[in-house]
Design a protein around this motif. Structure first.
Motif, PDB file in Angstrom:
ATOM      1  N   GLU A 170      -5.339 -13.182   1.422  1.00 35.71           N
ATOM      2  CA  GLU A 170      -6.171 -11.979   1.618  1.00 35.71           C
ATOM      3  C   GLU A 170      -5.910 -10.962   0.516  1.00 35.71           C
ATOM      4  N   LYS A 186      -1.757 -17.059   4.688  1.00 36.10           N
ATOM      5  CA  LYS A 186      -3.039 -16.392   4.913  1.00 36.10           C
ATOM      6  C   LYS A 186      -3.024 -14.948   4.418  1.00 36.10           C
ATOM      7  N   ASN A 187      -1.907 -14.241   4.657  1.00 34.61           N
ATOM      8  CA  ASN A 187      -1.833 -12.837   4.235  1.00 34.61           C
ATOM      9  C   ASN A 187      -1.847 -12.717   2.713  1.00 34.61           C
ATOM     10  N   VAL A 241      -2.721  -6.047   7.353  1.00 33.22           N
ATOM     11  CA  VAL A 241      -2.943  -6.356   5.939  1.00 33.22           C
ATOM     12  C   VAL A 241      -4.189  -5.628   5.441  1.00 33.22           C
ATOM     13  N   GLU A 270      -0.117  -8.346  11.339  1.00 31.98           N
ATOM     14  CA  GLU A 270      -1.315  -9.086  11.711  1.00 31.98           C
ATOM     15  C   GLU A 270      -2.402  -8.854  10.665  1.00 31.98           C
ATOM     16  N   THR A 271      -3.523  -9.532  10.852  1.00 37.25           N
ATOM     17  CA  THR A 271      -4.616  -9.435   9.878  1.00 37.25           C
ATOM     18  C   THR A 271      -5.066  -7.987   9.681  1.00 37.25           C
ATOM     19  N   GLY A 292       2.449 -15.026   6.174  1.00 34.12           N
ATOM     20  CA  GLY A 292       1.496 -15.391   7.214  1.00 34.12           C
ATOM     21  C   GLY A 292       1.311 -16.894   7.314  1.00 34.12           C
ATOM     22  N   LEU A 308       4.161  -3.826   3.887  1.00 32.45           N
ATOM     23  CA  LEU A 308       4.142  -4.822   4.954  1.00 32.45           C
ATOM     24  C   LEU A 308       5.545  -5.339   5.262  1.00 32.45           C
TER      25      LEU A 308
END
Length: 332
Positions: A41, A37-38, A91, A87-88, A33, A76
């Motif tokens: 998370e 970002k992924n 996840v 996408e968010t 990401g 994923l």
């Protein structure tokens, strides 16, 4: 996908390191990401540390957490290999489900072979993000009358409308009927200007919003004009027999007992009916019982009527929504 777990000490609480190798570096970039970002998370939710080393990811944490991270990352990556985006929300779904694809009672339906639950619409593919949502969607396909009960933000209405659109575009029903009681949420709005449609549309707007997520705007408008999709207040259902339709009653906690009985008895041949509501958001006058509570009490033991329940753990809006709901529940 080759993986290797480095040996850990005999102490069961000791940290383990798991290395995952991904053959396509471009897909690995998408998996991580923007600005990783992924990965961040996954690290936060599972309490692990993930480091990227070339085309490998090193996952460090306790053995159980690293195993869960492996399941999520592999799921994923397989999604990306199939040509789909991550996408968010994807996840979040894998973290909640921990990659569990075990079929349950509803999985005997052809579309659920292999345990996957997906709802195809004209605009997007919808996938449940919690176990409760997954069970709910399976019930919507398996039963003719369904109740979805739980707090705001758990996807009760959104998923019901998605299933309705899926059944409609696949020819399983001839029309979609979306309804809700025209009850003000605690404040008096006064007399609204315009004709009947102008007066009731503000109450129906959440249903329009859900519908427009699944059908192109022009197609949705055309179907509404042709009366193949109807969005109307609960009071407009009296005296009708709703046959060969997918029918959703939203905000059912604001239906009176008589209105609920009236609505439930509209069910006709070849139809599916879904009633959604939140028992904590009743806007009826003080002392007037909710039809949703009565229906739950009277119908719970009838075969082929399913009840799906959601909690704050199933909230899929902003994380603060779940915290707000839990705070109010704790104060009761």
């Amino acid at each position: 996908m080759p993986t290797s777990i480095l040996p850990a000490p005999n102490d069961p609480n000791a940290l383990a390191e798991l290395r995952l190798e991904f053959p396509d570096n471009r897909l690995l970039i998408d998996l991580c990401g923007p600005y990783d970002k992924n990965l961040a998370e996954i690290e936060q939710k599972l309490n692990v540390q993930i480091l990227r080393r070339g085309n490998q990811l090193a996952v460090m944490g306790d053995k159980e957490a690293t195993a869960e991270a492996e399941t999520v990352l592999n799921a994923l990556y397989e999604r990306l290999e199939a040509g789909r985006d991550v996408e968010t929300g994807d996840v979040d779904r894998e973290l909640r489900m921990h990659g569990d694809e075990t079929p349950d009672a509803g999985a005997q339906l052809e579309m659920f072979r292999g345990g996957k639950v997906e709802i195809k619409t004209r605009r997007k593919l919808i996938e449940p993000r919690t176990d409760a949502q997954k069970s709910y969607v399976q019930s919507l396909f398996a039963n003719e009358l369904n109740f979805g009960i739980g707090p705001a933000g758990t996807g009760k209405t959104y998923l019901a409308v998605a299933v309705g659109v899926n059944m409609f575009i696949n020819g399983l029903v001839d029309r979609i009927i979306l309804s809700r009681p025209a009850v003000e949420a605690g404040e008096k709005l006064g007399y609204l200007p315009g004709d009947m449609k102008d007066k009731v549309d503000p109450y129906m707007q959440p249903l329009y919003d859900a519908l427009n997520d699944f059908l192109p705007g022009k197609q949705s408008a055309k179907l509404i004009e042709e009366k193949r999709i109807e969005i109307a207040p609960l009071a407009f259902m009296r005296g009708r027999t709703l046959s060969n339709a997918f029918v959703v009653l939203d905000e059912a906690q604001n239906a009176t007992s008589m209105q609920m009985k009236m609505f439930l008895t509209r069910l006709g041949e070849g139809s599916r009916m879904v009633i959604t509501g939140d028992r904590t958001q009743i806007d009826l006058p003080r002392g007037m019982p909710s039809g949703l509570s009565d229906a739950e009490r009277l119908l719970k033991r009838i075969d082929k009527i399913s009840f799906s329940y959601f909690t704050s753990k199933d909230v899929v809006r902003h994380p603060l929504v779940a915290a707000i709901i839990e705070a109010y529940e704790a104060d009761q």
